[in-house]
Design a protein around this motif. Structure first.
Motif, PDB file in Angstrom:
ATOM      1  N   ILE A   1      97.145  18.726  31.687  1.00  0.00           N
ATOM      2  CA  ILE A   1      97.757  19.813  30.927  1.00  0.00           C
ATOM      3  C   ILE A   1      98.452  20.765  31.898  1.00  0.00           C
ATOM      4  N   GLY A   2      99.730  20.994  31.672  1.00  0.00           N
ATOM      5  CA  GLY A   2     100.471  21.919  32.524  1.00  0.00           C
ATOM      6  C   GLY A   2     100.013  23.355  32.284  1.00  0.00           C
ATOM      7  N   ARG A   3     100.021  24.164  33.336  1.00  0.00           N
ATOM      8  CA  ARG A   3      99.587  25.565  33.198  1.00  0.00           C
ATOM      9  C   ARG A   3     100.530  26.361  32.311  1.00  0.00           C
ATOM     10  N   LEU A   4     101.752  25.857  32.103  1.00  0.00           N
ATOM     11  CA  LEU A   4     102.708  26.567  31.251  1.00  0.00           C
ATOM     12  C   LEU A   4     102.923  25.834  29.931  1.00  0.00           C
ATOM     13  N   ALA A   5     101.939  25.003  29.544  1.00  0.00           N
ATOM     14  CA  ALA A   5     102.114  24.156  28.352  1.00  0.00           C
ATOM     15  C   ALA A   5     101.690  24.858  27.066  1.00  0.00           C
ATOM     16  N   ALA A   6     101.396  26.131  27.097  1.00  0.00           N
ATOM     17  CA  ALA A   6     101.022  26.882  25.896  1.00  0.00           C
ATOM     18  C   ALA A   6      99.751  26.336  25.245  1.00  0.00           C
TER      19      ALA A   6
ATOM     20  N   ARG B   1     108.113  34.837  45.805  1.00  0.00           N
ATOM     21  CA  ARG B   1     108.724  34.986  47.134  1.00  0.00           C
ATOM     22  C   ARG B   1     109.629  36.210  47.213  1.00  0.00           C
ATOM     23  N   CYS B   2     110.613  36.300  46.284  1.00  0.00           N
ATOM     24  CA  CYS B   2     111.615  37.368  46.426  1.00  0.00           C
ATOM     25  C   CYS B   2     111.406  38.502  45.418  1.00  0.00           C
ATOM     26  N   GLY B   3     110.486  38.295  44.464  1.00  0.00           N
ATOM     27  CA  GLY B   3     110.229  39.341  43.478  1.00  0.00           C
ATOM     28  C   GLY B   3     111.272  39.418  42.379  1.00  0.00           C
ATOM     29  N   GLY B   4     112.254  38.518  42.416  1.00  0.00           N
ATOM     30  CA  GLY B   4     113.319  38.510  41.401  1.00  0.00           C
ATOM     31  C   GLY B   4     112.822  37.992  40.052  1.00  0.00           C
ATOM     32  N   GLY B   5     113.585  38.293  39.012  1.00  0.00           N
ATOM     33  CA  GLY B   5     113.170  37.918  37.661  1.00  0.00           C
ATOM     34  C   GLY B   5     113.944  36.758  37.062  1.00  0.00           C
ATOM     35  N   GLN B   6     114.866  36.168  37.833  1.00  0.00           N
ATOM     36  CA  GLN B   6     115.688  35.088  37.280  1.00  0.00           C
ATOM     37  C   GLN B   6     115.065  33.735  37.603  1.00  0.00           C
ATOM     38  N   LEU B   7     114.129  33.329  36.733  1.00  0.00           N
ATOM     39  CA  LEU B   7     113.415  32.074  36.963  1.00  0.00           C
ATOM     40  C   LEU B   7     113.585  31.140  35.783  1.00  0.00           C
ATOM     41  N   GLN B   8     113.862  29.880  36.077  1.00  0.00           N
ATOM     42  CA  GLN B   8     113.922  28.871  35.021  1.00  0.00           C
ATOM     43  C   GLN B   8     112.775  27.885  35.262  1.00  0.00           C
ATOM     44  N   VAL B   9     111.860  27.817  34.288  1.00  0.00           N
ATOM     45  CA  VAL B   9     110.696  26.940  34.457  1.00  0.00           C
ATOM     46  C   VAL B   9     111.138  25.484  34.543  1.00  0.00           C
ATOM     47  N   THR B  10     110.605  24.775  35.522  1.00  0.00           N
ATOM     48  CA  THR B  10     110.991  23.375  35.712  1.00  0.00           C
ATOM     49  C   THR B  10     109.800  22.415  35.628  1.00  0.00           C
ATOM     50  N   GLY B  11     108.578  22.910  35.769  1.00  0.00           N
ATOM     51  CA  GLY B  11     107.424  22.004  35.745  1.00  0.00           C
ATOM     52  C   GLY B  11     106.169  22.703  35.258  1.00  0.00           C
ATOM     53  N   GLY B  12     105.199  21.887  34.857  1.00  0.00           N
ATOM     54  CA  GLY B  12     103.924  22.438  34.388  1.00  0.00           C
ATOM     55  C   GLY B  12     103.916  22.722  32.902  1.00  0.00           C
ATOM     56  N   THR B  13     104.816  22.064  32.154  1.00  0.00           N
ATOM     57  CA  THR B  13     104.848  22.274  30.702  1.00  0.00           C
ATOM     58  C   THR B  13     104.358  21.035  29.947  1.00  0.00           C
ATOM     59  N   GLY B  14     104.021  19.976  30.677  1.00  0.00           N
ATOM     60  CA  GLY B  14     103.673  18.703  30.022  1.00  0.00           C
ATOM     61  C   GLY B  14     102.220  18.630  29.575  1.00  0.00           C
ATOM     62  N   MET B  15     101.964  17.697  28.668  1.00  0.00           N
ATOM     63  CA  MET B  15     100.596  17.416  28.200  1.00  0.00           C
ATOM     64  C   MET B  15     100.472  15.917  28.038  1.00  0.00           C
ATOM     65  N   ARG B  16      99.567  15.309  28.785  1.00  0.00           N
ATOM     66  CA  ARG B  16      99.427  13.851  28.720  1.00  0.00           C
ATOM     67  C   ARG B  16      97.974  13.432  28.629  1.00  0.00           C
ATOM     68  N   VAL B  17      97.737  12.283  27.968  1.00  0.00           N
ATOM     69  CA  VAL B  17      96.450  11.616  28.093  1.00  0.00           C
ATOM     70  C   VAL B  17      96.600  10.713  29.308  1.00  0.00           C
TER      71      VAL B  17
END
Lengths: 237, 113
Positions: B33-38, B91-107
């Protein structure tokens, strides 16, 4: 025993089947999500009133119980199907697939899916829509996008509703927009009031744009399909 | 509580796999389970136990491997780890982030006989 299967694969398969059906019919489908009471149904009623004459709109209404919302939509003359999720907290693609059979939307129309009022669970379930549209009203907190980031990350458009109330509230509209962009830098934002009509034109234009694009794609795909049929007929002859 | 729907989907996958392999019982199920998978792992555990009751995986141990969230930071032009959506770049404290990983859920796998 290795399995390696995506847990939401079944929902995603059914969502893709819905998406193919929308695409085949040139339908622009939207999935409206929000917390309860943000004004989704009022927004739909006003949208149908302003746009329904030029663009057929049908609605799938999701709620745990009652058919109150579908009745409000039907009062505008638009066709609506109510889905009661019972104990469920969200619509899934399977429910929407069945609702579509009952709704039988016309080609080149718009289908609005009003999800269960819930800023958490519906974010995880693709229904086959072109876009998730998150509705946030100015009577809620500016930090909603940070408290419920998954929904704002999943949405392509945020509608800030009830903006006619801004003069009476200590609500910082610029702050809520900045918060939404923190979780989703690409999100589009529209400010409006469904009750006064302020800002509605931009929303209607956004829908028209999507509907035109869905139609254009269907028209572009159609000659190819006909070409195949002609080729088959020629081969048989 | 969409964790209940997630648990029901897991049961479907477990039952199909067990039927294919001819298992009479499933003792352990491992998910990724990805940490960003809700999905809240503790809520999922609760739902898993409830949903598996009376089935082939009743009482099975649920193992959950959590995968880290990652995002593309437009400020750093690099992939960075993220603990939660909406948090600034570590790292830079900026707010422009696009999530690329950690959203999956698998058996991932299961243990049965």
């Amino acid at each position: 025993m290795s399995v390696e299967r995506d847990i939401l694969a079944k929902n995603d398969r059914e969502a893709n089947a819905n998406r193919r059906e929308f695409s085949r019919l040139g339908i622009f489908a939207l999935n409206l999500v929000s917390s309860p009471g943000s004004g989704k149904t009022t927004l739909l009623v006003e949208t149908i009133g302003r746009l329904g004459g030029e663009l057929p709109i049908t609605v799938i209404e999701g709620d745990q119980q009652t058919s109150n919302d579908a009745e409000r939509i039907r009062a505008t003359g638009a066709k609506a199907v109510q889905v009661n999720t019972g104990k469920g907290c969200h619509l899934d693609a399977h429910m929407v697939g069945h609702a579509l059979e009952r709704l039988a939307p016309a080609a080149d129309s718009v289908v609005m899916i009003e999800n269960v009022g819930n800023l958490v669970c519906p974010s995880a379930f693709d229904l086959g829509e072109a876009h998730k549209v998150v509705v946030l009203s100015v009577t809620e907190g500016e930090d909603k996008p940070l408290k419920y980031p998954d929904m704002f990350a999943a949405a392509d458009l945020m509608i800030l509703n009830k903006c006619d109330l801004l003069p009476h509230l200590a609500f910082d509209a610029a702050l809520v927009e900045a918060n939404a962009r923190r979780v989703n830098p690409a999100i589009e934002i529209l400010r409006l009031s469904a009750t006064t009509g302020e800002g509605m034109d931009a929303w209607l234009a956004w829908i028209r744009g999507g509907a035109v694009e869905a139609r254009r794609r269907r028209a572009a795909a159609a000659p190819r399909a006909q070409g195949c049929a002609c080729a088959e007929a020629a081969a048989k002859a | 509580m969409h964790e209940m729907s997630i648990a029901e989907s897991v049961r479907g996958i477990v039952e199909e796999t067990a039927a294919r392999e001819g298992f009479a019982r499933v003792m352990e199920v491992r998910l990724e389970i990805g940490r960003l998978a809700a999905v809240e792992p503790e809520a999922l555990r609760f739902c898993f136990d409830a949903v598996m009751r009376g089935g082939i995986a009743e009482g099975a141990v649920l193992a959950i491997d959590e995968t880290p969230g990652t995002a593309w930071c437009f400020g750093c032009s690099d992939s960075v780890p993220v603990a939660m959506r909406g948090e600034p770049c570590p790292r830079c404290g900026g707010g422009q982030l696009q999530v690329t990983g950690g959203t999956g859920m698998r058996v991932k796998d299961l243990l049965g006989n």
